[in-house]
Each structure stands twice: as structure tokens, then as C-alpha cells.
Design a protein around this motif. Structure first.
Motif, PDB file in Angstrom:
ATOM      1  N   PHE A 227       0.827  -1.213   0.000  1.00  0.00           N
ATOM      2  CA  PHE A 227       0.000   0.000   0.000  1.00  0.00           C
ATOM      3  C   PHE A 227       0.856   1.256   0.000  1.00  0.00           C
ATOM      4  O   PHE A 227       0.492   2.277   0.564  1.00  0.00           O
ATOM      5  N   CYS A 228       2.026   1.162  -0.656  1.00  0.00           N
ATOM      6  CA  CYS A 228       2.933   2.324  -0.691  1.00  0.00           C
ATOM      7  C   CYS A 228       2.298   3.533  -1.382  1.00  0.00           C
ATOM      8  O   CYS A 228       2.656   4.674  -1.068  1.00  0.00           O
ATOM      9  N   HIS A 229       1.390   3.272  -2.323  1.00  0.00           N
ATOM     10  CA  HIS A 229       0.857   4.377  -3.126  1.00  0.00           C
ATOM     11  C   HIS A 229       0.229   5.479  -2.285  1.00  0.00           C
ATOM     12  O   HIS A 229       0.196   6.614  -2.714  1.00  0.00           O
ATOM     13  N   ASP A 230      -0.290   5.123  -1.095  1.00  0.00           N
ATOM     14  CA  ASP A 230      -0.736   6.243  -0.270  1.00  0.00           C
ATOM     15  C   ASP A 230      -0.126   6.224   1.135  1.00  0.00           C
ATOM     16  O   ASP A 230      -0.757   6.599   2.114  1.00  0.00           O
ATOM     17  N   CYS A 231       1.114   5.807   1.191  1.00  0.00           N
ATOM     18  CA  CYS A 231       1.825   5.792   2.484  1.00  0.00           C
ATOM     19  C   CYS A 231       2.203   7.219   2.876  1.00  0.00           C
ATOM     20  O   CYS A 231       2.976   7.889   2.199  1.00  0.00           O
ATOM     21  N   ASN A 232       1.633   7.665   3.981  1.00  0.00           N
ATOM     22  CA  ASN A 232       1.835   9.061   4.395  1.00  0.00           C
ATOM     23  C   ASN A 232       2.571   9.173   5.726  1.00  0.00           C
ATOM     24  O   ASN A 232       2.421  10.145   6.441  1.00  0.00           O
TER      25      ASN A 232
ATOM     26  N   ALA B 221       5.952   9.172   8.263  1.00  0.00           N
ATOM     27  CA  ALA B 221       7.382   9.356   8.493  1.00  0.00           C
ATOM     28  C   ALA B 221       7.686   8.749   9.858  1.00  0.00           C
ATOM     29  O   ALA B 221       6.790   8.632  10.707  1.00  0.00           O
ATOM     30  N   ARG B 222       8.932   8.361  10.067  1.00  0.00           N
ATOM     31  CA  ARG B 222       9.288   7.680  11.317  1.00  0.00           C
ATOM     32  C   ARG B 222      10.507   8.328  11.948  1.00  0.00           C
ATOM     33  O   ARG B 222      11.523   8.517  11.294  1.00  0.00           O
ATOM     34  N   LEU B 223      10.366   8.644  13.222  1.00  0.00           N
ATOM     35  CA  LEU B 223      11.448   9.285  13.961  1.00  0.00           C
ATOM     36  C   LEU B 223      12.026   8.266  14.939  1.00  0.00           C
ATOM     37  O   LEU B 223      11.308   7.747  15.796  1.00  0.00           O
TER      38      LEU B 223
ATOM     39  N   MET C 139      12.139   7.616   6.082  1.00  0.00           N
ATOM     40  CA  MET C 139      11.005   7.850   5.187  1.00  0.00           C
ATOM     41  C   MET C 139      10.263   6.567   4.859  1.00  0.00           C
ATOM     42  O   MET C 139       9.236   6.596   4.188  1.00  0.00           O
ATOM     43  N   CYS C 140      10.821   5.435   5.276  1.00  0.00           N
ATOM     44  CA  CYS C 140      10.203   4.149   4.954  1.00  0.00           C
ATOM     45  C   CYS C 140      10.667   3.139   5.999  1.00  0.00           C
ATOM     46  O   CYS C 140      11.793   3.217   6.486  1.00  0.00           O
ATOM     47  N   LEU C 141       9.782   2.218   6.313  1.00  0.00           N
ATOM     48  CA  LEU C 141      10.083   1.157   7.270  1.00  0.00           C
ATOM     49  C   LEU C 141      11.267   0.308   6.813  1.00  0.00           C
ATOM     50  O   LEU C 141      11.929  -0.340   7.620  1.00  0.00           O
ATOM     51  N   PHE C 142      11.517   0.311   5.541  1.00  0.00           N
ATOM     52  CA  PHE C 142      12.566  -0.553   4.996  1.00  0.00           C
ATOM     53  C   PHE C 142      13.812   0.237   4.601  1.00  0.00           C
ATOM     54  O   PHE C 142      14.662  -0.264   3.873  1.00  0.00           O
TER      55      PHE C 142
ATOM     56  N   TYR D 190       9.158   0.654  -0.968  1.00  0.00           N
ATOM     57  CA  TYR D 190       9.835  -0.639  -0.900  1.00  0.00           C
ATOM     58  C   TYR D 190       8.888  -1.810  -1.160  1.00  0.00           C
ATOM     59  O   TYR D 190       9.204  -2.714  -1.931  1.00  0.00           O
ATOM     60  N   SER D 191       7.725  -1.816  -0.481  1.00  0.00           N
ATOM     61  CA  SER D 191       6.874  -3.004  -0.585  1.00  0.00           C
ATOM     62  C   SER D 191       6.390  -3.224  -2.012  1.00  0.00           C
ATOM     63  O   SER D 191       6.208  -4.366  -2.441  1.00  0.00           O
ATOM     64  N   GLU D 192       6.198  -2.148  -2.737  1.00  0.00           N
ATOM     65  CA  GLU D 192       5.778  -2.320  -4.133  1.00  0.00           C
ATOM     66  C   GLU D 192       6.907  -2.888  -4.984  1.00  0.00           C
ATOM     67  O   GLU D 192       6.667  -3.511  -6.007  1.00  0.00           O
TER      68      GLU D 192
END
Ligand code: SAM
Ligand code: SF4
Ligand code: SF4
Length: 374
Positions: free
Chosen positions: A294-299, A301-303, A311-314, A349-351
Motif C-alpha cells: 500500500f505504498c501508493h498512499d503511504c503518508n 514518516a518515522r522518527l 522515510m520508509c520502514l525498509f 519498498y513493498s511495491e
């Protein structure tokens, strides 16, 4: 304040200091990334430590007594976290999720909750403030967190069967204590509660239907049970595709006992697909991170705990916001740097998973889940 500045290379994940744009064109205001996705959600890891050793996240063999967790001085302080969250809110973030490691291990967390609860979004409204926990300390802390301003909790629970649960957390922690935490969270009004079950084929997949039955019968619509596909995060969990049970199969197994119908998504960027029990007994969700990206609407961020922005879990590379926070930069400068980072984001990444290798390909180590928080 008065905190020691730790050298940049104090931890294992690569990071660079964000560039501050020369013209501060966008210190505030909504920002879209290169794929047109808005910044809406900030996940904040408050500790990299945990009292569980779930095999899919912190396998005991790696996270043993010798493992070097972050030293206290390298953690962002509550004031620093709140400052970052405020700057993100000015760029359209509406939702904050505290995570870890186990967030309830961070001392005085309710003080941070109160500070974050006072922030406002671009619409002038309080932010949606939630927390993900393994539930082990929830019975003790739920009331305090609610009083501090926490709105909801998500509790991770991988089995109802005590023996399986103890094996999954790998520290012999009893399931009854987590269930008590969920009940207490409901009593004090930290709902609707979400319960997340990571499904690992061959380890806990036979717990899917008992979990569905238990939460339907005991909590009805007050708890939404969500099944998460086991993901290839980090580099330590020995992930194998044959241990992933596709969400479609989770839905089939439950629907064979309790008929389900698809429900509409509740919000854009919602990671879970919703399914309703046809008899009105509530709903479940499935998070198909592996089989239906579901990257297409991944909104989101991770601190990280030490202030790196991913910017991405991966991702294998973070952006060192702590260096800016402790480097004397003002809010406008840091806000503009955050906006520039988001505007340059193209992660999905997942896509691309099929086309990518387990390693990032750059030789850099991919970030671990306990460090970035899921
Ligand atoms: N300790 C807290 C907890 O367990 O809820 C918060 C941090 S934990 C890293 C956040 C979420 O990530 C949990 O729901 C956990 O089950 C999930 N998680 C961790 N490793 C995972 C993996 N390899 N695949 C899918 N989910 C994972
Ligand atoms: Fe700890 Fe949560 Fe990771 Fe389990 S999933 S080891 S509880 S951080
Ligand atoms: Fe978002 Fe990265 Fe997950 Fe895609 S893989 S949904 S971009 S965190």
C-alpha cells in the motif's frame, strides 16, 4: 538542555545531516512527496529497548545481554521530541503514534504524552495521539496515560493460548496480563482499541479463529482485531516468504466460521483493509504489507529514538534531525529541512519488494523494527 552531544556515528544505521534549504520557502504548510503523497502521520520511537523478545522482531540470539542498546544521552529528550512533532504538525501531520521498542518502558512517558497532547494541527485541532504497546505494563499505566491526554492504544497480541503466547514473546510472559491491560485500557476509555496480531505460518496461525472468536464475544465492536502479515523488516529475523500467511487466507479462515463482508476504508492512507462481521459483531482488519503493498498512499514518516528521520520502514538510511536540534538551528530552518526531505521522498519498498534483495543493495544495514517502531 545541558545534554551531551553524541558524535554522529554513535549507532549502526547510516544517517546524514539534512541540508537546510538556502531559501526558507516552506517553513510551514502542507507538503507532498515525489509520488504526490502528503505527510500526515509521524511515528515516534521513544526507546529501542523491550522486555519481550518476539522472534520476528528482536530474536533472543541477536538481542542478548551483549547487545548495545542506545545510551541514554543519545535519546531525544521529551522537549526535543515535542519540538519535532510541532514542526511536523505545521507541515500537515495530524496523527502521532508513540512506539518503540516498548514505549511504556520509557520513564515518565505520561509527561511526553501531556506535552504532545497540547499540540495543534494545521486545522487548529489537537492531533490524533496514539500508542502501540505489547500490553505488558498497560494494566498499570492505562489510567495515567489517559489522564495525560492519550486518546487510543493499539496492543500487540499474537496468541490467546498461554503456551503459544509465551513462546512468541520468548520471555515467558503470561497472556493473562496483556488481556488485563486491554480490559483496563477499555475501562479508562482508551478506545476503540486495536489489537494487532502478527501471523507467522506454522507458529501462531492456528490462533487466528480463536482470537477472532474471543474478541467478538468479549469486546464486540469495542476492539478491532487486525492481522498483520509477517514482514521482512530489518536483517535479524531470518524472514522467509513461506512463513507469511497471506491476508486473503486469514479472511477465508475467519469467514468460514463467522461470515464477513468488505467494509470501506475509514481514512486515506489507512493500512488495514476492513472486514465486517455480517451478524453485526464488529469488524476485523488485515494488513497485507507483503502480498498487497500500500505504498501508493503511504503518508508516514518515522522518527527513531535518537532522532533520525526515516522515510520508509525498509530504509537503511536516516536523516539526523538531532544534529539540527542540537546544532542551534531555529524552527524555520528545521521545518524547511523537514519539508525538503519529504518533498524528495520516493520510497515504495513493498511495491518493489520482488525486485529488491533482502539487503538494501547499498551494503548499508536495513533498519530494525524495534529501533524504528513499526
Ligand atoms: N513493542 C510494541 C509492540 O509490540 O506493540 C511497539 C513496537 S513493535 C516494533 C510495533 C509493531 O510492529 C507490533 O505490532 C509488532 O507486532 C509489529 N512487528 C514487529 N516486527 C514485525 C514483523 N517482522 N512483521 C510484522 N510486524 C512486525
Ligand atoms: Fe518488543 Fe514489540 Fe518487538 Fe515484540 S514486537 S520484541 S514487543 S518491540
Ligand atoms: Fe510506506 Fe515504505 Fe511501507 Fe511502502 S514499504 S508502505 S513506503 S513504509
Amino acid at each position: 538542555m545541558g545534554e551531551k552531544i553524541i558524535p554522529l556515528a554513535d549507532h549502526r544505521y547510516a544517517a546524514s545531516i539534512p541540508r537546510i534549504p538556502e531559501r526558507l520557502a516552506a517553513p510551514t504548510g502542507r507538503v507532498l512527496d515525489r509520488l504526490g503523497r502528503p505527510l500526515r502521520d509521524l511515528r515516534i520511537s521513544v526507546t529501542d529497548r523491550c522486555n519481550f523478545r518476539c522472534s520476528y522482531c528482536m530474536p533472543k540470539e541477536v538481542f542478548d545481554k551483549q547487545y548495545a542498546f542506545l545510551p541514554h544521552a543519545s535519546l531525544l529528550s521529551f522537549e526535543e521530541i515535542t519540538r519535532v512533532a510541532r514542526l511536523f504538525a505545521a507541515h500537515g501531520v495530524h496523527k502521532l503514534r508513540l512506539t518503540g521498542g516498548e514505549p511504556l518502558l520509557r520513564k515518565d512517558l505520561e509527561r511526553l504524552v501531556a506535552m504532545l497532547a497540547a499540540l495543534r494541527g494545521t486545522d487548529g485541532m489537537p492531533l490524533d495521539l496514539t500508542l502501540t504497546t505489547n500490553g505488558s505494563l498497560l494494566a498499570r499505566k492505562a489510567r495515567m496515560l489517559k489522564e495525560a491526554g492519550l486518546q487510543r492504544v493499539t496492543v500487540s497480541l499474537d496468541a490467546l493460548d498461554d503456551a503459544i503466547f509465551r513462546r512468541m514473546n520468548d520471555v515467558d510472559f503470561p497472556v493473562a496480563d496483556v488481556l488485563e491491560g486491554i480490559a483496563e485500557a477499555q475501562r479508562v476509555g482508551l478506545g476503540p482499541i486495536k489489537v494487532n496480531m502478527v501471523v507467522k505460518r506454522g507458529s501462531n496461525d492456528h490462533e487466528i479463529v480463536p482470537m477472532a472468536r474471543f474478541f467478538r464475544e468479549n469486546f464486540g465492536g469495542a476492539v478491532v482485531l487486525r492481522f498483520i502479515e509477517y514482514m521482512d523488516v530489518g536483517a535479524t529475523n531470518g524472514w522467509r516468504m513461506d512463513e507469511v500467511l497471506p491476508s486473503a487466507e486469514v479472511v477465508q479462515r475467519i469467514a468460514a466460521v463467522f461470515p464477513l463482508e468488505a467494509a470501506e476504508a475509514s481514512a486515506p492512507g489507512e493500512t488495514a483493509q476492513r472486514w465486517r462481521y455480517r451478524d453485526g459483531g464488529g469488524e476485523i482488519g488485515v494488513i497485507s504489507s507483503v502480498t498487497q503493498a500500500f505504498c501508493h498512499d503511504c503518508n508516514r514518516a518515522r522518527l527513531s529514538t535518537e532522532g533520525k528521520l526515516f522515510m520508509c520502514l525498509f530504509a537503511s538510511h536516516g536523516h539526523d534531525l538531532r544534529a539540527l536540534l542540537r546544532g542551534g538551528h531555529d524552527d524555520a530552518q528545521i521545518g524547511a529541512a523537514v519539508a525538503a526531505l519529504w518533498a524528495g521522498r520516493d520510497d515504495r519498498y513493498s511495491e518493489l519488494r520482488g525486485a529488491m534483495q533482502a539487503d538494501s543493495g547499498s551494503g548499508e544495514r536495513r533498519v530494525e523494527m524495534h529501533y524504528i517502531g513499526g
